[in-house]
Write an enzyme that holds these catalytic residues in place. Sequence first.
Site, PDB file in Angstrom:
ATOM      1  N   SER A 117      -0.659   3.313   5.563  1.00 49.84           N
ATOM      2  CA  SER A 117      -0.649   1.957   6.143  1.00 49.84           C
ATOM      3  C   SER A 117       0.416   1.081   5.484  1.00 49.84           C
ATOM      4  O   SER A 117       0.981   0.198   6.139  1.00 49.84           O
ATOM      5  CB  SER A 117      -2.033   1.312   6.057  1.00 49.84           C
ATOM      6  OG  SER A 117      -2.373   1.003   4.730  1.00 49.84           O
ATOM      7  N   HIS A 162       0.435  -0.848  -6.256  1.00 47.77           N
ATOM      8  CA  HIS A 162      -0.814  -0.449  -6.918  1.00 47.77           C
ATOM      9  C   HIS A 162      -1.876  -1.504  -6.623  1.00 47.77           C
ATOM     10  O   HIS A 162      -1.602  -2.704  -6.704  1.00 47.77           O
ATOM     11  CB  HIS A 162      -0.580  -0.320  -8.428  1.00 47.77           C
ATOM     12  CG  HIS A 162      -1.789   0.156  -9.150  1.00 47.77           C
ATOM     13  ND1 HIS A 162      -2.191   1.479  -9.129  1.00 47.77           N
ATOM     14  CD2 HIS A 162      -2.718  -0.507  -9.878  1.00 47.77           C
ATOM     15  CE1 HIS A 162      -3.306   1.604  -9.827  1.00 47.77           C
ATOM     16  NE2 HIS A 162      -3.646   0.406 -10.290  1.00 47.77           N
TER      17      HIS A 162
HETATM   18  C1  GRF Z   1      -2.940   1.740  -1.440  1.00 48.96           C
HETATM   19  O1  GRF Z   1      -4.128   1.124  -1.835  1.00 48.96           O
HETATM   20  C2  GRF Z   1      -1.902   1.637  -2.511  1.00 48.96           C
HETATM   21  O2  GRF Z   1      -2.007   0.474  -3.271  1.00 48.96           O
HETATM   22  C3  GRF Z   1      -2.212   2.846  -3.373  1.00 48.96           C
HETATM   23  O3  GRF Z   1      -2.603   3.839  -2.476  1.00 48.96           O
HETATM   24  C4  GRF Z   1      -3.110   3.247  -1.291  1.00 48.96           C
HETATM   25  C5  GRF Z   1      -2.300   3.797  -0.157  1.00 48.96           C
HETATM   26  O4  GRF Z   1      -2.763   3.362   1.098  1.00 48.96           O
HETATM   27  N1  GRF Z   1      -1.064   3.207  -4.169  1.00 48.96           N
HETATM   28  P1  GRF Z   1      -1.906   3.677   2.400  1.00 48.96           P
HETATM   29  O5  GRF Z   1      -1.711   5.188   2.437  1.00 48.96           O
HETATM   30  O6  GRF Z   1      -0.596   2.955   2.279  1.00 48.96           O
HETATM   31  O7  GRF Z   1      -2.729   3.187   3.548  1.00 48.96           O
END
Ligand code: GRF
Length: 224
Positions: free
Chosen positions: A13, A117
């Site tokens: 996402s 993060h």
């Molecule tokens: C997010 O919460 C990001 O902060 C962490 O992993 C998750 C990835 O979510 N590093 P997506 O795959 O971008 O939906």
Amino acid sequence: MTRIGILLSGRGSNFVAIAEAIQRANNEADATSALRNARISIVISNRADAPGIAAARSRGLPSAVIEARGRTRAEHDAEILTCLQEHQVELICLAGYMRLLSPAFVRAYPQRILNIHPSLLPAFPGLDAQRQALNYGVAITGCTVHFVDEELDHGVIVLQRAVPVLENDEETSLSARILEQEHRAYPEALERVLSGRYEIAGRRYVLRNRDEASTPPELKKCNS
Ligand code: GRF
């Protein structure tokens, strides 16, 4: 034009938020957004079943699956680096990439790898940051976009967004509100980095005025 490489392992996402922001910047009359000069050249996943890879394909973006199975970390990273270089990638965005990068990888793109993060670093690095925040009992958490260095969730911070922890929050509700902020924060941080309006002094990311930006915008090197 800055060529961007995306590395992901799952949902994707944040990748979609970046891709949409680049598209929006190109469709809108706002000629000032540095995102207009960005192009996603390749989306790489270490997992074939990552929904993020399907999202890349459906957007018509080049994509590659490079699985780690049967390879050492060094071999896997070297293969990913080759792929990034074949696509002339200058800046990498980690978007839910669930593998540690080897020092050799990080050194190949100094201050040119961004990560997001889901906590206010340096609090709660590593896995399950939202659960860590709930368990610790903090009242405020959030998300951090930072450059990647050789330590986990440690590099220079580009931008942070705070998210209050509500009394009745559970991991899913808190994660969803943080994710909303992530989707704004990542494109904004990317725009800042692409604009060239910054310097890195020690651990500090220092924004400069628009007039002081180099023309055309170029990625800055660490001057500390
Ligand atoms: C997010 O919460 C990001 O902060 C962490 O992993 C998750 C990835 O979510 N590093 P997506 O795959 O971008 O939906």
